[in-house]
Structures are given as structure tokens and as C-alpha cells.
Design an enzyme around this catalytic site. Sequence first.
Site, mmCIF file in Angstrom:
data_model
loop_
_atom_site.group_PDB
_atom_site.id
_atom_site.type_symbol
_atom_site.label_atom_id
_atom_site.label_comp_id
_atom_site.label_asym_id
_atom_site.label_seq_id
_atom_site.Cartn_x
_atom_site.Cartn_y
_atom_site.Cartn_z
ATOM 1 C CG MET A 296 12.058 10.870 50.969
ATOM 2 S SD MET A 296 12.724 9.320 51.213
ATOM 3 C CE MET A 296 12.316 8.645 52.881
ATOM 4 C CB CYS A 297 6.610 7.198 48.528
ATOM 5 S SG CYS A 297 7.819 7.437 47.160
ATOM 6 C CD GLU A 298 3.258 11.189 53.615
ATOM 7 O OE1 GLU A 298 2.362 10.936 54.521
ATOM 8 O OE2 GLU A 298 3.370 12.536 53.577
ATOM 9 C CB ILE B 288 1.148 9.258 47.573
ATOM 10 C CG1 ILE B 288 1.343 9.909 48.829
ATOM 11 C CG2 ILE B 288 -0.446 9.384 47.477
ATOM 12 C CD1 ILE B 288 0.729 11.151 49.505
ATOM 13 C CG ASN C 100 8.707 6.113 52.913
ATOM 14 O OD1 ASN C 100 9.418 5.775 53.735
ATOM 15 N ND2 ASN C 100 8.551 7.343 52.525
#
Lengths: 257, 257
Positions: free
Chosen positions: A1-3, A78, A108
Site C-alpha cells: 500500500m501507499c500513502e 509514497i 493508494n
Amino acid sequence: MCELLGMSANVPTDIVFSFTGLMQRGGRTGPHRDGWGIGFYEGRGLRIFQDPQASSESEVAQLVQRYPIKSEVVIGHIRQANVGKVCLVNTHPFSRELWGRNWCFAHNGQLAGLTGSSSFYRPVGDTDSEAAFCDLLNRVRRAFPEPVSVEVLLPVLVAACSSYRQLGVFNCLLSDGDWLFSFCSSKLAHITRRAPFGPAQLKDADLKVDFQAETTPDDVVTVIATEPLTDNEQWSRYEPGEWRLWRRGECVASGKA
Amino acid sequence: MCELLGMSANVPTDIVFSFTGLMQRGGRTGPHRDGWGIGFYEGRGLRIFQDPQASSESEVAQLVQRYPIKSEVVIGHIRQANVGKVCLVNTHPFSRELWGRNWCFAHNGQLAGLTGSSSFYRPVGDTDSEAAFCDLLNRVRRAFPEPVSVEVLLPVLVAACSSYRQLGVFNCLLSDGDWLFSFCSSKLAHITRRAPFGPAQLKDADLKVDFQAETTPDDVVTVIATEPLTDNEQWSRYEPGEWRLWRRGECVASGKA
């Protein structure tokens, strides 16, 4: 996962404080080691800094933290890779020109079964995220070959996001430099700062800022993030399916898909 | 007028030396104070740094001079504005996605009577250069909706450049990350460095580099610039109307329009 990180403001505002918090999660306080990127609008121009390296170790990220670029709309990201290898071409945010404007997008989540289209906009890399962005722009262009206002556009954006959400997790930020559209399928939070401004303390780094000293009484600045970035302020969480359209710091439309 | 910088190499090569020379002309040894930009390909990914500020005073330019980004294809530009105001959106190089690849373009010269098209690719800013780039991509897309090899594409590129040349001065660099196309209407020079490598001395700054120490015997690196960047090497000047296609440091096709 991402932010994700987004900003919409009514005056050119620097995002160094929030960006510094987010960058810590890229390998230091968080696991998102697979690249980072941030796009700043300056008028209709879009300046993207990005790096497939962990943000906590990236020299370009250090520049961005030192260099107070002022912008009214920002989209940052990110990455913790799940689909697509770790390389520049798979690093968010993505951008394309549509209607003579620069569109910028970050995602995301994870989508199953969405592949590159052979339509107009085509992915350069191999992420599900860029495939979704291209598909979304292709839908917009098919619906509206010529520019329309974002109010007319909104139903197409919401319908597209709703359909991606059926394929997995789809939290996203999208902008054309004027407005900032946000869609939450699982996790997104926002805060609007306006007078009277107070101090804020980052969760992820020992950094405090007194916005009172940095702002004028008319400033309105909204920050959007996957997880709240400060621990002494009240962030609002989006509900699953909720979308919000921001312009000049204010929420100008919202709804639930 | 502006200055162009291009590189094509058969190994990822840093362009810090040439970039440092060019940057001096952005306000110090040259009059090109109205912004600068440089695009580096990393695989199919394209990383653009740019600034509407004079390159000799730009903090982002200092980062690029410090930070040895290695690339096989580079397109750089410093600007002295004649058409379009000084702002990010008018800063070269420009990029668009076509056929799932990032295309990058920079132009030196001035064109009369070329305006933004209402076709697929549309300028975001108001320079003649971006209008030409969009027009060129629209021609390519009309001729070839699906990808073709650069050899098949070349006649379309050359015909487009020849037509822009009728409108004024048109020196340009164009790439899709694999090949680098260069067209000279008035001024362009190139040098190909290969073993045995020797020392090079910048014209515009007190900087010398010994390429022998930085390279392996198989490296082939071509640098293209409006004006030669070094004063102890033999650069070749393009003739007016001459075009050259570079790939992995070698000239793979050339001709005269």
C-alpha cells in the site's frame, strides 16, 4: 500500500511541513520504501519531483524539504510496491495533458484486472494505478472532447472511481491545477486550517510549526492524507465511498458513491 | 534565442560536466535568464527538472549539478524568452505521452504564425515551441495511430521540421527515450566521445574533466549543443537543414531537408 498527500489552498503555500512528515514514512517510521513523488502546480505549470528510492534516503527529497516551493495545489505520494517493479516509470504522481491542461494523479490501493488501454492515453509503466489514470482520462475525453467545467465533469469522475473501487482498493487524488478531486474507498483524512491558526506537531518527526507566524488571516489551506500527519489537531476521516472536490482550500462539492 | 543540450549514450552516463557549462550561459556567461530545464530518461521513465529562474541562480540547477543522474538520453534547454511570458508552463523541455512512451522536446528559435491546435495534443502554455511540439505529435498520431519504428517515422518528423523551418528558426531535439532526433535550421553542433578518451575543458566555467577516468573503453557518448561547450575538442557543426538521428551514442541516420 501507499500513502497520499494533497493540498489545496487559496494562496500559494509551501508544503514543507506536511511533506517532511510524509517522507519519514518512506522507510523510517513507515514501510513505504519503493519511491516517492510530489507534483506542485505553479499556475497551469506542473513541477514533479520523484525518485524510485526511499524518500527518507533520497537526495531529491531533501531538496524538496529544504526548498519552500509555494503552490496552490499539490499531490504527493509514497510507494510500497505491490503491482509493477520499482523504477521511475512506476513512481507516482502520474501526469498527462488533457484540454491543454496538465492533469496529475496519485493512487493508494490495488486494483485487479485493470490493464493498459489501447485507447488514447496509454500507460508508460506497468502499474494498476497508471492504467486507472489513463482509463479515467480516456473516459473523460470520450464524454467531453472539448473542455467542460469541473461541475459538469464530476459525474464522470465519480462513476469512474466507483467502478475502479469494484476492482479493489481505490483512494485517489486528481487535479488539473485548478481543483483537487479526492476519492476514498478505504482510507483518507483531511484538515482545513484557517484563522485563528495554531501550532501543529508532526506525528512522524520531531517538528513543530506555528502556522500563525506563517500565514495571513485570510489564508485557507486544506491538507489531505491517508493518515493524519499531526497529532495535536482534529483531522476528519472520509467515509468509504466519499468523494470531495476542493478548490482554493474549500470543499466546493462532496458526495458518496 | 535559447540554447539546447542533448546527450545520447550507450551506457547510463552523467551529464554534470556539460550541464555545468550550459548553466553558466543562463545569466552568467550568456543572456539566457528566462528559465532552464533538463529531462533525463531512466528506462522509459522521464525525470524533468526545470525552473523559470535563471539557471545560474537556481537552487534546483545546483542540485542537478551536484547530483550525478545517469541516463542514456538527455534533453536540456536554457531560455531567453521571445514568445510567451517567463513562467513554469513556458519552460522547456516539454513532454507528452504517445504510444505509451514519454516524448520529450526542446526548441531553439522562433516561429511565426504557428498557434495552438484544437487537435489532440494542445499547448498548456503560450510558446511557439510547445505549439510546434503539439503539432508535430498530432501529425505523428494522425499518420500512425499505432506505434511504428523510428525508421518508419522519420519521414514524418523531417517533413514536420522542414515545414516549421519555413516559419522562422527551428533547431530542435526530440526523443522517446530510445532514440534522439536532432534538426538544425541555423545552429547546432555535436561531438562523439569514445576511446581513447581525453581531457575536456569547459568554455564557460573553470572546469576540466578527464573522461578517461570516468569511462570504460566501450563507452560511446554523443553530446549535442547549440554552441560547442568545450574549447579543446573538435566539435562538428550541423549544416542548415541537416538532421541526425542518434541511438546509443551513434548516429544511425542523417540527411538534409
